[in-house]
Design a protein around this motif. Structure first.
Motif, PDB file in Angstrom:
ATOM      1  N   ALA A 177       0.825  -1.217   0.000  1.00 56.88           N
ATOM      2  CA  ALA A 177       0.000   0.000   0.000  1.00 56.88           C
ATOM      3  C   ALA A 177       0.851   1.256   0.000  1.00 56.88           C
ATOM      4  CB  ALA A 177      -0.937  -0.012   1.215  1.00 56.88           C
ATOM      5  N   ARG A 178       2.001   1.237   0.657  1.00 56.84           N
ATOM      6  CA  ARG A 178       2.823   2.442   0.718  1.00 56.84           C
ATOM      7  C   ARG A 178       3.388   2.842  -0.646  1.00 56.84           C
ATOM      8  NH1 ARG A 178       6.044  -1.478   3.358  1.00 56.84           N
ATOM      9  NH2 ARG A 178       7.896  -2.105   2.143  1.00 56.84           N
ATOM     10  N   GLU A 179       3.345   1.922  -1.629  1.00 60.55           N
ATOM     11  CA  GLU A 179       3.826   2.219  -2.973  1.00 60.55           C
ATOM     12  C   GLU A 179       2.715   2.680  -3.904  1.00 60.55           C
ATOM     13  OE1 GLU A 179       5.983  -1.118  -4.518  1.00 60.55           O
ATOM     14  OE2 GLU A 179       7.032  -1.480  -2.617  1.00 60.55           O
ATOM     15  N   LYS A 180       1.501   2.831  -3.377  1.00 59.09           N
ATOM     16  CA  LYS A 180       0.356   3.171  -4.211  1.00 59.09           C
ATOM     17  C   LYS A 180      -0.190   4.550  -3.835  1.00 59.09           C
ATOM     18  CE  LYS A 180      -2.498  -0.260  -5.125  1.00 59.09           C
ATOM     19  NZ  LYS A 180      -3.399  -1.434  -5.042  1.00 59.09           N
ATOM     20  N   PRO A 181      -0.670   5.308  -4.820  1.00 63.89           N
ATOM     21  CA  PRO A 181      -1.293   6.593  -4.490  1.00 63.89           C
ATOM     22  C   PRO A 181      -2.682   6.447  -3.890  1.00 63.89           C
ATOM     23  CG  PRO A 181      -1.451   6.185  -6.839  1.00 63.89           C
ATOM     24  CD  PRO A 181      -0.613   5.071  -6.272  1.00 63.89           C
ATOM     25  N   ALA A 182      -3.329   5.318  -4.173  1.00 61.83           N
ATOM     26  CA  ALA A 182      -4.701   5.102  -3.708  1.00 61.83           C
ATOM     27  C   ALA A 182      -4.883   3.630  -3.400  1.00 61.83           C
ATOM     28  CB  ALA A 182      -5.701   5.544  -4.772  1.00 61.83           C
ATOM     29  N   THR A 183      -5.730   3.353  -2.408  1.00 56.31           N
ATOM     30  CA  THR A 183      -5.968   1.975  -1.993  1.00 56.31           C
ATOM     31  C   THR A 183      -7.467   1.734  -1.837  1.00 56.31           C
ATOM     32  OG1 THR A 183      -5.693   2.626   0.323  1.00 56.31           O
ATOM     33  CG2 THR A 183      -3.755   1.705  -0.792  1.00 56.31           C
ATOM     34  N   THR A 184      -7.828   0.458  -1.811  1.00 51.17           N
ATOM     35  CA  THR A 184      -9.201   0.054  -1.510  1.00 51.17           C
ATOM     36  C   THR A 184      -9.173  -0.852  -0.284  1.00 51.17           C
ATOM     37  OG1 THR A 184      -9.069  -1.863  -2.996  1.00 51.17           O
ATOM     38  CG2 THR A 184      -9.914   0.196  -3.921  1.00 51.17           C
ATOM     39  N   LEU A 185     -10.309  -0.951   0.379  1.00 48.37           N
ATOM     40  CA  LEU A 185     -10.379  -1.744   1.599  1.00 48.37           C
ATOM     41  C   LEU A 185     -11.611  -2.627   1.572  1.00 48.37           C
ATOM     42  CD1 LEU A 185      -9.199  -0.490   5.015  1.00 48.37           C
ATOM     43  CD2 LEU A 185     -11.160  -2.002   4.902  1.00 48.37           C
ATOM     44  N   GLY A 186     -11.440  -3.880   2.019  1.00 53.23           N
ATOM     45  CA  GLY A 186     -12.535  -4.843   2.033  1.00 53.23           C
ATOM     46  C   GLY A 186     -12.836  -5.323   3.442  1.00 53.23           C
ATOM     47  N   MET A 187     -13.654  -6.369   3.507  1.00 57.37           N
ATOM     48  CA  MET A 187     -14.077  -6.907   4.797  1.00 57.37           C
ATOM     49  C   MET A 187     -14.200  -8.415   4.674  1.00 57.37           C
ATOM     50  SD  MET A 187     -17.390  -5.863   7.154  1.00 57.37           S
ATOM     51  CE  MET A 187     -18.509  -5.898   5.770  1.00 57.37           C
ATOM     52  N   ALA A 188     -13.769  -9.123   5.713  1.00 57.58           N
ATOM     53  CA  ALA A 188     -13.907 -10.579   5.781  1.00 57.58           C
ATOM     54  C   ALA A 188     -14.331 -10.924   7.199  1.00 57.58           C
ATOM     55  CB  ALA A 188     -12.589 -11.263   5.421  1.00 57.58           C
ATOM     56  N   MET A 189     -15.596 -11.260   7.352  1.00 54.54           N
ATOM     57  CA  MET A 189     -16.147 -11.395   8.696  1.00 54.54           C
ATOM     58  C   MET A 189     -16.702 -12.788   8.962  1.00 54.54           C
ATOM     59  SD  MET A 189     -18.673  -8.717  10.690  1.00 54.54           S
ATOM     60  CE  MET A 189     -19.847  -8.602   9.370  1.00 54.54           C
ATOM     61  N   THR A 190     -17.519 -13.337   8.053  1.00 52.20           N
ATOM     62  CA  THR A 190     -18.248 -14.573   8.358  1.00 52.20           C
ATOM     63  C   THR A 190     -17.385 -15.816   8.139  1.00 52.20           C
ATOM     64  OG1 THR A 190     -19.159 -14.691   6.120  1.00 52.20           O
ATOM     65  CG2 THR A 190     -20.434 -13.514   7.759  1.00 52.20           C
ATOM     66  N   GLU A 191     -17.748 -16.878   8.860  1.00 54.69           N
ATOM     67  CA  GLU A 191     -17.062 -18.169   8.744  1.00 54.69           C
ATOM     68  C   GLU A 191     -18.083 -19.267   8.511  1.00 54.69           C
ATOM     69  OE1 GLU A 191     -14.452 -18.709  12.079  1.00 54.69           O
ATOM     70  OE2 GLU A 191     -13.421 -16.793  11.748  1.00 54.69           O
ATOM     71  N   LYS A 192     -17.589 -20.438   8.113  1.00 49.74           N
ATOM     72  CA  LYS A 192     -18.483 -21.539   7.730  1.00 49.74           C
ATOM     73  C   LYS A 192     -19.454 -21.910   8.836  1.00 49.74           C
ATOM     74  CE  LYS A 192     -15.226 -24.000   4.649  1.00 49.74           C
ATOM     75  NZ  LYS A 192     -13.914 -23.379   4.948  1.00 49.74           N
ATOM     76  N   GLN A 193     -18.937 -22.051  10.053  1.00 55.96           N
ATOM     77  CA  GLN A 193     -19.742 -22.623  11.127  1.00 55.96           C
ATOM     78  C   GLN A 193     -20.721 -21.638  11.727  1.00 55.96           C
ATOM     79  OE1 GLN A 193     -16.527 -21.932  11.293  1.00 55.96           O
ATOM     80  NE2 GLN A 193     -16.301 -20.511  12.999  1.00 55.96           N
ATOM     81  N   GLY A 194     -20.565 -20.329  11.450  1.00 51.02           N
ATOM     82  CA  GLY A 194     -21.411 -19.354  12.115  1.00 51.02           C
ATOM     83  C   GLY A 194     -22.265 -18.503  11.196  1.00 51.02           C
TER      84      GLY A 194
END
Length: 548
Positions: A177-194
């Motif tokens: 990210a420090r080499e990029k002028p712009a970044t995007t951000l995601g999310m990873a929350m859920t799991e198989k069992q829940g």
């Protein structure tokens, strides 16, 4: 793409009674409800800034990008040719061009750059328009926008990332990210069992030197080429929230392994992956053991977008249907003059305008964080809209498809794509039952919400007999203990959404629109099917509002 008209005279017949291929459309200039709602809810600069986006999104060039991004879905590249791990996703160039359309114009950043000054209205209205180009690529736009409130829980991390997250630029490269002028951000929350029960998560976080190391899996990780992800993992203090970058501080690829891409019903242009953390480096966000509360700061933002996207899809489907029926003849006259068809399209127009009114009202509440009453509405209105708009969307797409007949069912029209896309926002960020239970929790934990809702509903009292009866029954139900309402939570959530929509329309929309909405949604002869309107419904007025 060519500007030369296709040949109509074929070997055995002439192609007649078919609408011409769609040309450029200015989706802002054509949308009277959007213009009216923005004039009421937002500062003047919002509409001025949106006008070029409406022209761009409705152009043949951008519409073609949406088609191409769906025709050529992303591909997983877990390894390079020599067997080294890449864990990359390759997208069609059309996807990247759509990302540039959003990010190069700052629609992911506007809510925070103009916070408290109409920024959220601008973001929501832009998402409504961008969705009409292609809904799937809006996922990383939404998540990048929504990350800011959660990152504010960790000031040092916020300061490190925020300038790149707000940059008016898009950089697709897989580099630190420090080499990029712009970044995007995601999310990873859920799991198989829940799934939605994230308290059942099993991913663990271990403190090691300069950060934490995460081990575990995530069942859904959308936009897996994002530069970092907000995620949940167990610590000694309980479930914590973490930022997991794609590259570690020393510039190495982080141990985020993409196991496979989901073969989804719709949402084809956007990649969703199953991932495993193999001692992945991460930074804590928020208070230890309060990961759910921290990540919900992000989810509250994404839920408003998940309430907005189906309304944008409804608008696109409505315009396609209306354009077709005005140019297609059956039984001696245009479909748009046939009584039943006019009722169907008018009803679709009503649903779209009501949904737009609700999400832009919610956005105004988001832009008033210092007003306690607005803050309470901001907690509740997105949840109501997310539930109800997404329950209405699949049937809406089916009706719009039916307006076109068989040609609407083939992939050459956008309606098949919209129909496949329609269920996704109902599932993401909490499926229907989860959302309804969340409404009950809000009412139980924040009793002041009930008073704010009563005031919002009372503002339109006396303007419609059907509305007054519906609100009286709703207020009586709200007076019952929240724990006694669980079995009725769907009815309550639906009725709250519809009555808020009706209140907004009664106060601000033309009387013909508001009264027809109340009679057809809250009256005594309500039908679950579209197209069942009162016999004396003012169809000419309703249909005239589809396009300026």
């Amino acid at each position: 793409m060519t500007d030369r008209a296709p040949r109509r005279q074929l070997a055995t017949h002439r192609v007649d009674n078919q609408p011409p291929p769609p040309g450029d459309r200015d989706l802002f200039a054509l949308d009277r409800p959007l213009q009216d709602t923005l004039a009421r809810e937002a500062p003047d600069w919002v509409a001025r800034r949106l006008r070029p986006l409406g022209a761009a999104v409705g152009s043949r060039a951008v519409q073609a990008l949406g088609e191409e991004a769906n025709r050529h879905p992303p591909e997983l590249r877990p390894f390079d040719r020599y067997g080294r791990r890449l864990d990359e996703v390759r997208y069609h160039p059309a996807y990247h061009q759509l990302m540039h359309l959003a990010f190069d114009n700052g629609w992911h950043a506007v809510a925070w750059e103009e916070e408290g000054r109409g920024g959220h209205q601008a973001h929501v209205a832009a998402l409504y328009l961008l969705t009409q180009a292609e809904p799937g690529f809006c996922c990383p736009v939404t998540m990048t926008h929504a990350a800011t409130p959660a990152l504010r829980q960790a000031p040092r991390v916020h300061d490190e990332w925020q300038a790149r997250l707000l940059a008016w630029d898009y950089d697709e490269r897989a580099v630190p990210a420090r080499e990029k002028p712009a970044t995007t951000l995601g999310m990873a929350m859920t799991e198989k069992q829940g799934g939605s029960d994230v308290r059942a998560n099993s991913t663990r976080a271990r403190l090691v030197g300069d950060g934490y190391r995460l081990t575990g899996h995530k069942w859904f990780c959308s936009a897996p080429m994002s530069d970092a992800f907000l995620t949940l993992a167990l610590t000694e203090a309980g479930l914590g929230c973490f930022l997991v970058p794609r590259f570690t501080p020393d510039g190495e690829r982080n141990a985020i392994e993409l196991q496979r891409l989901k073969d989804k019903c719709g949402n084809r242009a956007n990649a969703s992956a199953e991932i495993e953390y193999r001692e992945a480096w991460a930074e804590p966000i928020g208070e230890p053991g309060r990961g759910i509360a921290t990540i919900l700061e992000m989810v509250q933002q994404t839920r408003l977008d998940a309430a907005t996207a189906p309304v944008g899809m409804m608008r696109q489907a409505l315009v396609e249907a209306w354009d077709h029926v005005r140019q297609r003849q059956a039984f001696g006259k245009p479909l748009a003059e046939q009584p039943l068809m006019r009722r169907v399209v008018a009803d679709l127009a009503l649903e779209t305008e009501a949904g737009l009114a609700l999400v832009l009202r919610a956005a105004r509440a988001f832009d008033s964080p210092d007003d306690e009453r607005e803050r309470l509405l901001a907690r509740l209105l997105p949840t109501l809209g997310k539930y109800w708009h997404n329950k209405r969307a699949p049937g809406f797409m089916a009706e719009a498809m039916e307006c076109l007949g068989g040609i609407g069912y083939v992939e050459e029209s956008p309606l098949a794509r919209l129909y496949r896309e329609a269920p996704v926002n109902s599932i993401w960020e909490g499926s229907g039952n989860v959302i309804c239970l969340d409404v009950l929790r809000v009412l139980q934990r924040h009793p002041a919400c009930i008073e704010v809702l009563r005031d919002e509903l009372a503002a339109a009292r006396g303007l419609s007999a059907d509305y007054d009866r519906a609100v009286a029954a709703l207020v009586a139900t709200l007076g019952r203990p929240a724990e006694a309402l669980e079995a009725e939570a769907r009815w309550l959530t639906q009725r709250l959404a519809q009555c808020i929509q009706a209140s907004l329309l009664l106060r601000h929309a033309p009387n013909e629109v508001a009264e027809t909405f109340c009679r057809s949604r809250l009256g005594e002869a309500v039908s679950p099917a579209y197209g069942v309107l009162p016999l004396d419904a003012p169809l000419d007025t309703l249909l005239a509002r589809i396009e300026s």
